[in-house]
Design an enzyme around this catalytic site. Structure first.
Site, PDB file in Angstrom:
ATOM      1  N   THR A  41       3.488   1.987   3.048  1.00 18.05           N
ATOM      2  CA  THR A  41       1.782   1.431   3.429  1.00 18.05           C
ATOM      3  C   THR A  41       0.954   2.540   3.425  1.00 18.05           C
ATOM      4  OG1 THR A  41       3.165  -0.043   5.033  1.00 18.05           O
ATOM      5  CG2 THR A  41       0.995   0.473   5.493  1.00 18.05           C
ATOM      6  N   ALA A 114      18.100  -1.884  -0.865  1.00 18.20           N
ATOM      7  CA  ALA A 114      19.338  -1.508  -0.113  1.00 18.20           C
ATOM      8  C   ALA A 114      19.736  -2.016   1.085  1.00 18.20           C
ATOM      9  CB  ALA A 114      19.032   0.109   0.073  1.00 18.20           C
ATOM     10  N   GLY A 260      -1.476  -7.577  14.140  1.00 19.14           N
ATOM     11  CA  GLY A 260      -0.285  -6.647  14.375  1.00 19.14           C
ATOM     12  C   GLY A 260       0.661  -6.457  13.045  1.00 19.14           C
ATOM     13  N   HIS A 425     -26.811  23.841  15.992  1.00 18.11           N
ATOM     14  CA  HIS A 425     -27.737  22.895  16.300  1.00 18.11           C
ATOM     15  C   HIS A 425     -28.708  22.686  15.180  1.00 18.11           C
ATOM     16  CE1 HIS A 425     -31.336  21.642  18.519  1.00 18.11           C
ATOM     17  NE2 HIS A 425     -32.029  22.371  17.763  1.00 18.11           N
TER      18      HIS A 425
END
Length: 434
Positions: A41, A114, A260, A425
């Protein structure tokens, strides 16, 4: 093809690749079986292509604020086909690098489907392979809500392959995936409405940080509808209609379901009933990543851990060490940093509760003086003055800074020590350092 191995890995995503390479590096004979693209993914349908799309959106978002302030000319148009082509070429390079690394490590790569057919036995195309240790690293997939017309909605996988942007879109789901898709596409010029059944978005993060992230999204022009469960998606002459209730609907070109994910467990085959799942539907594991079926381990998004790429990769390496090297415990999930790639990003480490945050501040960055509708920044520190245990950030660069914050928290610094270090800064970091 050999049929006997020390370990067989099912799944070539982040977890499976990590386990296979490290186990082979410890001198073990390993086979890795992948039914689709290497990388899983993250590389193919998740964080890598998403980050590339976000990079373009971030540049547009910054530029558009300067345009509205009268400092820049017209906002540039994104060539989506060109973007997708460049992204595709990069992903192929990554996949090839994985092939090369597996070959260098001596891992046998098998591109096939598989199925576990017995304890310690995996079958591919009628051939039976055996190993005393089987590792399930099959990842997950997006799921759509149980509603009328759900098939008309895109999922997050499909969105990343769009070469033409819709004029208007609705997103169902207020988690980090839905919010990222909303922020990215709003920056790309899409009119976005996000609908969630919760009372706020980004519920994976602490409340104040999430609420500021939501406010920044709304300032970006995103309409957010909370406390709403949509009833249906229907086709119309002009596109789609997302029905919110009996009186309200949204007319859009695209609906995206970000509701989800579910684990890919088809490889368990007839042994599925012997593998215990949690209430979330993922595989239950112990400290050694072993399932209720002896000899079968699970890592990555299919297992009961945080569904994040660094966790998957780390757990794959840890399991290899546990089985074939020196024992080590799994990474403590409290030390895992995470980011929502909204604009600006939201980063957090330490999983703070609302009660745990003892110091927080909302900031107006210097960029607000130049950009129209400039986003607000925020930091929150959790724990106590004597031992800081969490950091929350909403700021430009938060996705980079939060990883360093995670390193810092390993040493449980006290607040006084942090104040003795001077920040850059002008920057948001100097506010955190005090």
């Amino acid at each position: 093809m050999d049929t006997e191995y020390d370990a067989i890995v099912i799944g070539g995503g982040s977890a499976g690749l990590s386990f296979a390479r490290h186990a082979a590096g410890l001198g073990r004979k390993v086979a890795l079986i992948e039914r689709a693209e290497l990388g899983g993914t993250c590389v193919n349908r998740g964080c890598v292509p998403k980050k590339m799309l976000w990079t373009v959106a971030d540049a547009l978002h910054r530029g558009s604020g300067l345009t509205r302030a009268g400092l820049f000319g017209a906002t540039p148009r994104v060539d989506m086909e060109r973007l997708c082509a460049l992204r595709g070429a990069k992903l192929e390079t990554i996949r090839q690098s994985y092939r090369d690394k597996l070959e260098e490590a001596g891992v046998t790569l098998i591109e096939d489907v598989a199925e576990l057919t017995a304890p310690g036995e995996v079958t591919i195309s009628g051939r039976r392979l055996h190993a005393p240790r089987i590792v399930l690293a099959t990842g997950g997939r997006p799921v759509k809500p149980d509603m009328e017309g759900a098939h008309l909605a895109c999922d997050s996988d499909a969105v990343l392959n769009w070469t033409v942007l819709p004029r208007a879109m609705a997103i169902i789901g207020g988690g980090y995936i839905g919010c990222e898709m909303a922020a990215i596409h709003a920056a790309l010029g899409v009119r976005v409405t996000l609908v969630t059944d919760t009372d706020r978005v980004l519920t994976e993060f602490s409340e104040t940080a999430a609420k500021l992230g939501q406010a920044n999204m709304e300032a970006q022009g995103i309409r957010i509808v909370t406390g709403c469960t949509p009833e249906a998606v229907r086709e119309t002459d002009d596109g789609l209609e997302l029905v919110l209730d009996a009186e309200t609907s949204l007319a859009v070109e695209k609906v995206v379901a970000a509701t989800g994910r579910a684990p890919n467990l088809e490889a368990l085959g007839g042994l599925a009933k012997r593998v215990a799942l949690t209430d979330k539907g993922v595989v239950k594991i112990d400290e050694g990543f072993e399932t209720s079926l002896p000899g079968l381990h699970a890592v990555g998004d299919c297992a009961d851990r945080l569904p994040l790429t660094p966790v998957a990769s780390g757990d794959g390496e840890t399991l290899a060490q546990q089985l074939f090297g020196e024992h080590r415990p799994p990474v403590d999930l409290c030390h895992v940093a995470t980011t929502a790639y909204v604009l600006p990003p939201l980063g957090e480490v330490g999983q703070p509760s609302k009660e745990a945050i003892f110091e927080e501040k909302t900031l107006s960055p210097l960029s607000a003086a130049l950009r129209a509708d400039a986003p607000q920044h925020y930091y929150g520190l959790g724990g106590s003055e004597s031992a800081i245990t969490s950091v929350s950030l909403v700021a430009d660069g938060a996705h980079e800074a939060i990883g360093w914050a995670a390193q810092l928290l390993l040493h449980r610094p006290d607040r006084a020590a942090m104040r003795r270090v001077l920040g850059v800064h002008p920057s948001t970091s100097e506010e955190v350092m005090g």
